[in-house]
Structures are given as structure tokens and as C-alpha cells.
Write a protein that holds these residues in place. Sequence first.
Motif, short mmCIF file in Angstrom:
data_model
loop_
_atom_site.label_atom_id
_atom_site.label_comp_id
_atom_site.label_asym_id
_atom_site.label_seq_id
_atom_site.Cartn_x
_atom_site.Cartn_y
_atom_site.Cartn_z
N PRO A 291 0.81 -1.22 0.00
CA PRO A 291 0.00 0.00 0.00
C PRO A 291 0.85 1.27 0.00
O PRO A 291 0.31 2.37 0.00
CB PRO A 291 -0.79 -0.12 1.31
N ARG A 292 2.18 1.14 -0.01
CA ARG A 292 3.08 2.30 0.08
C ARG A 292 3.13 3.10 -1.21
O ARG A 292 3.36 2.52 -2.28
CB ARG A 292 4.51 1.85 0.40
N PRO A 293 2.97 4.41 -1.11
CA PRO A 293 3.18 5.22 -2.31
C PRO A 293 4.66 5.27 -2.65
O PRO A 293 5.51 5.35 -1.76
CB PRO A 293 2.65 6.60 -1.92
N ALA A 294 4.95 5.18 -3.93
CA ALA A 294 6.33 5.29 -4.40
C ALA A 294 6.79 6.74 -4.26
O ALA A 294 5.98 7.65 -4.19
CB ALA A 294 6.42 4.84 -5.85
N ARG A 295 8.08 6.93 -4.24
CA ARG A 295 8.67 8.26 -4.18
C ARG A 295 9.65 8.41 -5.34
O ARG A 295 10.26 7.45 -5.77
CB ARG A 295 9.43 8.48 -2.87
N ALA A 296 9.81 9.63 -5.81
CA ALA A 296 10.72 9.91 -6.92
C ALA A 296 12.14 10.15 -6.41
O ALA A 296 12.33 10.74 -5.35
CB ALA A 296 10.25 11.13 -7.69
N ALA A 297 13.10 9.67 -7.19
CA ALA A 297 14.52 9.90 -6.88
C ALA A 297 15.31 9.90 -8.18
O ALA A 297 14.95 9.21 -9.13
CB ALA A 297 15.05 8.80 -5.96
N VAL A 298 16.38 10.66 -8.21
CA VAL A 298 17.29 10.65 -9.34
C VAL A 298 18.39 9.65 -9.01
O VAL A 298 19.10 9.79 -8.02
CB VAL A 298 17.89 12.03 -9.63
N ASP B 40 21.64 7.84 -10.84
CA ASP B 40 22.53 7.84 -11.99
C ASP B 40 21.96 8.64 -13.16
O ASP B 40 22.02 8.21 -14.31
CB ASP B 40 22.85 6.41 -12.44
N GLY B 41 21.37 9.79 -12.85
CA GLY B 41 20.83 10.67 -13.88
C GLY B 41 19.47 10.29 -14.42
O GLY B 41 18.95 10.96 -15.30
N THR B 42 18.88 9.21 -13.91
CA THR B 42 17.55 8.76 -14.35
C THR B 42 16.57 8.96 -13.21
O THR B 42 16.87 8.62 -12.07
CB THR B 42 17.57 7.27 -14.74
N VAL B 43 15.38 9.52 -13.52
CA VAL B 43 14.37 9.71 -12.49
C VAL B 43 13.55 8.44 -12.38
O VAL B 43 12.98 7.96 -13.37
CB VAL B 43 13.48 10.92 -12.80
N LEU B 44 13.53 7.88 -11.17
CA LEU B 44 12.85 6.61 -10.92
C LEU B 44 11.79 6.76 -9.84
O LEU B 44 11.96 7.56 -8.91
CB LEU B 44 13.85 5.55 -10.43
N TRP B 45 10.73 5.95 -9.95
CA TRP B 45 9.85 5.72 -8.81
C TRP B 45 10.58 4.67 -7.98
O TRP B 45 11.06 3.67 -8.53
CB TRP B 45 8.50 5.16 -9.24
N THR B 46 10.69 4.89 -6.68
CA THR B 46 11.41 3.96 -5.82
C THR B 46 10.55 3.59 -4.62
O THR B 46 9.58 4.26 -4.30
CB THR B 46 12.73 4.58 -5.31
N ASP B 47 10.94 2.52 -3.95
CA ASP B 47 10.27 2.06 -2.74
C ASP B 47 10.86 2.85 -1.57
O ASP B 47 12.05 2.72 -1.28
CB ASP B 47 10.49 0.56 -2.56
N PRO B 48 10.05 3.68 -0.89
CA PRO B 48 10.60 4.48 0.19
C PRO B 48 11.10 3.65 1.37
O PRO B 48 11.86 4.15 2.20
CB PRO B 48 9.44 5.38 0.61
N SER B 49 10.73 2.38 1.43
CA SER B 49 11.22 1.53 2.52
C SER B 49 12.59 0.96 2.22
O SER B 49 13.16 0.24 3.03
CB SER B 49 10.24 0.38 2.78
N GLY B 50 13.12 1.27 1.03
CA GLY B 50 14.44 0.77 0.65
C GLY B 50 14.39 -0.56 -0.08
O GLY B 50 15.43 -1.15 -0.36
#
Length: 120
Positions: A86-93, A95-105
Motif C-alpha cells: 500500500p506504500r506510495p512510491a517516491r521519486a529519486a534521481v 545515476d541521472g535517471t528519475v525513478l519511482w522507488t520504494d521508500p522503505s528501501g
Amino acid sequence: MELSELVALVLADLSAGTSAAPEVSYAPLDGGQVEVLLRDDDGMGVGFGVDPARSEAEVLCALADRIPDAYVELYAVGLPVVPGTPRPARAAVVDGTVLWTDPSGGPWSCPVGRYGDTGR
């Protein structure tokens, strides 16, 4: 890419599987920023400023960080989510690419604009 194209990438991910599609408009702000204003069908709007002079990755990351919050306010949904959670993804750059990532790692990530391709 143009600012409108970057906004479209984020919106495509957020609207995957829903019929929600805000109207987007742009207006100049002081200091060279541009206001991005999202409006729902009832005319309710949520806006924020971005600096289009920054790198494309920085602008896309800022949009991917701010638009989901606006989407929650307009449609009471928080997308995209990390698949299987149910976790919302977070954006991160990364290696120069913008990704949706898992905020829990967690190991899941996908490029912004490709969320619908992840097979959630």
C-alpha cells in the motif's frame, strides 16, 4: 523535453488504472519559475512552482515529487504505489535517471513514465 511532456509522464503513471485526468495549465511566476496548475472536473485546482532552468532530471524529479501530492488533494487517491504494497512510491534521481522507488528501501523501482509497464 518540454515541461508539458515531463508533466505528462508523471500523470500517465498516476492515472494508470483510473479515469482521473486533471486539466493542466502553466503560468510564469517571479524568479523564472513556472506555475503548474492541475484542475479536476469541478474546477478545484492545486498548483506549485518549478524552475524550468534546472536539468531535465531535476525538473522531472520535482514534478514526480509534487504532482502526486496534488493528485491526492484532487482525487483522494495516492498513486503510484509500490507493487504488492500500500506504500506510495517516491521519486529519486539515480545515476541521472528519475525513478519511482520504494521508500522503505526495497529493491523495486521503475522509470517515471513507465509505471504502467511494470505489470503491477
